[in-house]
Design an enzyme around this catalytic site. Sequence first.
Site, mmCIF file in Angstrom:
data_model
loop_
_atom_site.group_PDB
_atom_site.id
_atom_site.type_symbol
_atom_site.label_atom_id
_atom_site.label_comp_id
_atom_site.label_asym_id
_atom_site.label_seq_id
_atom_site.Cartn_x
_atom_site.Cartn_y
_atom_site.Cartn_z
ATOM 1 N N LYS B 153 0.848 -1.192 0.000
ATOM 2 C CA LYS B 153 0.000 0.000 0.000
ATOM 3 C C LYS B 153 0.870 1.224 0.000
ATOM 4 O O LYS B 153 1.919 1.218 0.642
ATOM 5 C CB LYS B 153 -0.918 0.005 1.234
ATOM 6 C CG LYS B 153 -1.967 -1.091 1.244
ATOM 7 C CD LYS B 153 -3.121 -0.786 0.335
ATOM 8 C CE LYS B 153 -4.148 -1.924 0.341
ATOM 9 N NZ LYS B 153 -5.313 -1.700 -0.505
ATOM 10 N N LYS B 179 0.512 -9.566 -2.274
ATOM 11 C CA LYS B 179 -0.522 -9.502 -3.305
ATOM 12 C C LYS B 179 -0.512 -8.141 -3.971
ATOM 13 O O LYS B 179 -0.302 -7.116 -3.321
ATOM 14 C CB LYS B 179 -1.886 -9.754 -2.650
ATOM 15 C CG LYS B 179 -3.064 -9.693 -3.600
ATOM 16 C CD LYS B 179 -4.376 -9.841 -2.851
ATOM 17 C CE LYS B 179 -5.530 -9.282 -3.650
ATOM 18 N NZ LYS B 179 -5.508 -7.820 -3.786
ATOM 19 N N ASP B 181 -2.545 -5.062 -5.856
ATOM 20 C CA ASP B 181 -3.906 -4.569 -5.730
ATOM 21 C C ASP B 181 -4.619 -4.729 -7.066
ATOM 22 O O ASP B 181 -4.006 -4.982 -8.093
ATOM 23 C CB ASP B 181 -3.942 -3.135 -5.201
ATOM 24 C CG ASP B 181 -4.976 -3.034 -4.070
ATOM 25 O OD1 ASP B 181 -5.944 -3.815 -4.061
ATOM 26 O OD2 ASP B 181 -4.785 -2.191 -3.185
ATOM 27 N N GLU B 182 -5.953 -4.616 -7.013
ATOM 28 C CA GLU B 182 -6.765 -4.951 -8.183
ATOM 29 C C GLU B 182 -6.495 -4.043 -9.373
ATOM 30 O O GLU B 182 -6.718 -4.444 -10.516
ATOM 31 C CB GLU B 182 -8.253 -4.937 -7.819
ATOM 32 C CG GLU B 182 -8.893 -3.568 -7.601
ATOM 33 C CD GLU B 182 -8.530 -2.910 -6.272
ATOM 34 O OE1 GLU B 182 -7.921 -3.595 -5.416
ATOM 35 O OE2 GLU B 182 -8.839 -1.719 -6.093
ATOM 36 N N HIS B 271 -9.830 -11.881 -7.449
ATOM 37 C CA HIS B 271 -10.317 -10.633 -6.852
ATOM 38 C C HIS B 271 -11.660 -10.326 -7.502
ATOM 39 O O HIS B 271 -11.855 -10.603 -8.680
ATOM 40 C CB HIS B 271 -9.308 -9.505 -7.113
ATOM 41 C CG HIS B 271 -9.536 -8.294 -6.253
ATOM 42 N ND1 HIS B 271 -10.586 -7.437 -6.455
ATOM 43 C CD2 HIS B 271 -8.871 -7.822 -5.170
ATOM 44 C CE1 HIS B 271 -10.531 -6.459 -5.541
ATOM 45 N NE2 HIS B 271 -9.507 -6.680 -4.747
ATOM 46 N N LYS B 311 -13.803 -2.035 5.792
ATOM 47 C CA LYS B 311 -14.201 -0.842 5.030
ATOM 48 C C LYS B 311 -15.242 -1.125 3.950
ATOM 49 O O LYS B 311 -15.829 -0.213 3.392
ATOM 50 C CB LYS B 311 -12.965 -0.184 4.406
ATOM 51 C CG LYS B 311 -12.316 -0.992 3.276
ATOM 52 C CD LYS B 311 -11.119 -0.275 2.657
ATOM 53 C CE LYS B 311 -10.478 -1.160 1.595
ATOM 54 N NZ LYS B 311 -9.344 -0.542 0.917
ATOM 55 N N GLY B 353 -9.735 -5.919 3.458
ATOM 56 C CA GLY B 353 -10.369 -4.607 3.434
ATOM 57 C C GLY B 353 -10.502 -4.005 4.816
ATOM 58 O O GLY B 353 -11.499 -4.219 5.503
ATOM 59 N N GLY B 354 -9.479 -3.264 5.237
ATOM 60 C CA GLY B 354 -9.573 -2.567 6.520
ATOM 61 C C GLY B 354 -9.240 -3.422 7.734
ATOM 62 O O GLY B 354 -9.571 -3.054 8.858
ATOM 63 N N GLY B 377 -3.029 -2.247 4.734
ATOM 64 C CA GLY B 377 -2.826 -1.008 5.489
ATOM 65 C C GLY B 377 -2.520 -1.351 6.946
ATOM 66 O O GLY B 377 -1.720 -0.671 7.606
#
Lengths: 429, 429
Positions: B153, B179, B181-182, B271, B311, B353-354, B377
């Site tokens: 990230k 990984k 990201d999309e 994904h 998130k 996600g979060g 994150g």
Amino acid sequence: MRHIDWYKDFVDLKYKPSKTDVVCLFRFEPSDKVSVVEAAGRIASESSAGTWTTLTKLPKTIKKVMATSFEIDGNFAKVAYPIEIWEPGNISQLLSGIAGNIFGMKALENLRLVDVSLPVQYTKHFRGPEFGIEGIRRILKVRKRPITGAVAKPKIGWSAEEHATIAYETWIGGFDLVKDDENLTSTQFNKFEQRVKLCAKMRDKAEKESGERKSALINITGETNQMTKRAKILHDFGFEYAMIDVVTVGMSALQTLREVCHDHNLAIHAHRAMHAAFDRNPRHGISMLFLAKICRLIGVDQLHIGTVIGKLVGTRHDVLDIKNAITSQNNKRFGSLNQNWNNIKPVFPVSSGGIHPGIIPDVLKIMGNNIVLLVSGGIHGHPNGTRDGARAAIQSIEASMQSIPLYQYARSHKELGAALAKWGRLRPQ
Amino acid sequence: MRHIDWYKDFVDLKYKPSKTDVVCLFRFEPSDKVSVVEAAGRIASESSAGTWTTLTKLPKTIKKVMATSFEIDGNFAKVAYPIEIWEPGNISQLLSGIAGNIFGMKALENLRLVDVSLPVQYTKHFRGPEFGIEGIRRILKVRKRPITGAVAKPKIGWSAEEHATIAYETWIGGFDLVKDDENLTSTQFNKFEQRVKLCAKMRDKAEKESGERKSALINITGETNQMTKRAKILHDFGFEYAMIDVVTVGMSALQTLREVCHDHNLAIHAHRAMHAAFDRNPRHGISMLFLAKICRLIGVDQLHIGTVIGKLVGTRHDVLDIKNAITSQNNKRFGSLNQNWNNIKPVFPVSSGGIHPGIIPDVLKIMGNNIVLLVSGGIHGHPNGTRDGARAAIQSIEASMQSIPLYQYARSHKELGAALAKWGRLRPQ
């Protein structure tokens, strides 16, 4: 810059998009406790470089990959994306950004991707339509009137032999095209190869007898390599088109088939089955306008865009906006974004779904004559069968183009008269 | 049979689905003036053999291709489709039928495809996952704990060199996977080939130093042939996975890549970016449950299904229902349809996600330990950086699996302590 605020730093109302930015128009509804500005910032953030927490390290070039919400107007926001973050020629990646995770963010109640404006630096990596409206008219030798086509109905159930016979009747009745339905590919009762072979034979016969060009929109929808094989078969049997259900196969395969069709000199007829799963709710999802622009960019030659009148949804405003987006070279209209299509050809708009000879003039009044008009149940349901049904539809087009009321034209055209007797409109409206 | 009524003849409440029928569960809301029965009939009609008007000719075998609404309960209807109308191994065609035009019918205000039950006569034409949960655990040599992974990230912005360094820190901190990201594929600032090469080098170093298996989920999303080339590159550099944004590439390309990955012995990490465009509104569109079943059928090995906490949206009920659908061999639960998966392997559910170390025990309590846990994150935002962040996440998993409260475990594990100090949870909850 040590820290990024994952929404504030993605909003700049003074920002002016550069000529190379990809710009999106979103409609959004923030969740409770999320302000309009925070929501707009989070859309830009999640669709570009954002995350949900402060990070210990950041790239030096972070500013170069951040999107910017630069205009907020009520529930609408415009977001600009630097061209550098998009891989040239990769539509799926574009979707994974501007149409990806953002639809599932808790910070929003609803989000709709309304429109996109793509710079020439993005569009130049795509072919667009091989033939476009003019090219299709040249192939079919039809100058001014709408192109006519019909699906064999019922959607499925005919054998390949029966299918080819119906195709022949459709062509001989005066139609240019016969079309497969979206859910017909290759089944035990109607195999692709056999359908192609028999339809080719009947097409040759119909062309010889009528002296007109006849073609078919035969559905190759399937796994990519399967589609590639089927496109080649169509070419080998002298067909000018491949039909693809572009949403259910997806954009990656559509890009692949665009190249295959280029190699085999085939036009692409794009059916949009499944679009209404994500474009029907005006408050959420992806607009048909957006999908249509992407299809034009990749390069379909004909695209279903709706009928306004008929069995399927689509308001007059929406359908005309989409028509404009796929046919103009430089379009801005009804509050949508500007798009300079440069040398990318226009797509032939297709209207279908519940059309019969009695409403053709209404459809043409709305859509104009530069469309592909599919009349299926509306010819096969004609009291005297498909051939007369096709004739009735052609007569309805003639009447419409000469501004003669249908009930009047029907007096000297019995096929039209019989159609109007079944579906109404025999009297002045 | 001379005439078919295009909705009445598609409803038979006494019909019992045969063992070979495809059965769908729909939730629907009829438009004004359309009865519940008519609406249910029209869904079956438009998704199989229907049209909108009486036809002059019908196939003799029409009955064999008609779907049947056989159960109507409030706003829910079950529809059975004869196996003969589906082409073996063609997912896009299935979607063009059961998830096609019906979403746009004026006869309905809203329509949701909730679930599907596929007979073995349909599923036998698909591979399903190559490795599944057990196969992935064997590759990574991780027996019981959740598989751990992190995305570098911010999502994008790192160069390939920086990316590989972050990957190394993630692995050395104790994680199994890094990984992409999309929205990261191949861009000027981070080219695919370079990323693969540098990550492979760092992976070898991390494996040597840690004595553990390390791998990466590198995103090959793009046009089909491009993905095929990239899958081969991943194989050549010794990676065990290819990552694909399955919705934005589409089902046709996913089927193609399933074969390519079989040839190169690669697992597929799926994904789901864009799913929420059509699955978020509970009254319309296509459910994630349905999409997850289709992905299992085609054969992805890992699939993002949500986190409940975090998130992105997804209720506990929905997420667990999806988890059950992709991991059980024979599932029926929460009112969804029965599905016998036969010899098709289970898919590893992915939560992301979060997530941060402070909420990992909550996530595991809901999801169990048989998941792939992505903490991104939540590790890169650790006050002392990625490596300590990964350690903190691993410590949180250890505490959770030993049922030790985090605040207590943190006393003897400083990385966890520092994470909790940033994200809360230092005290008993």
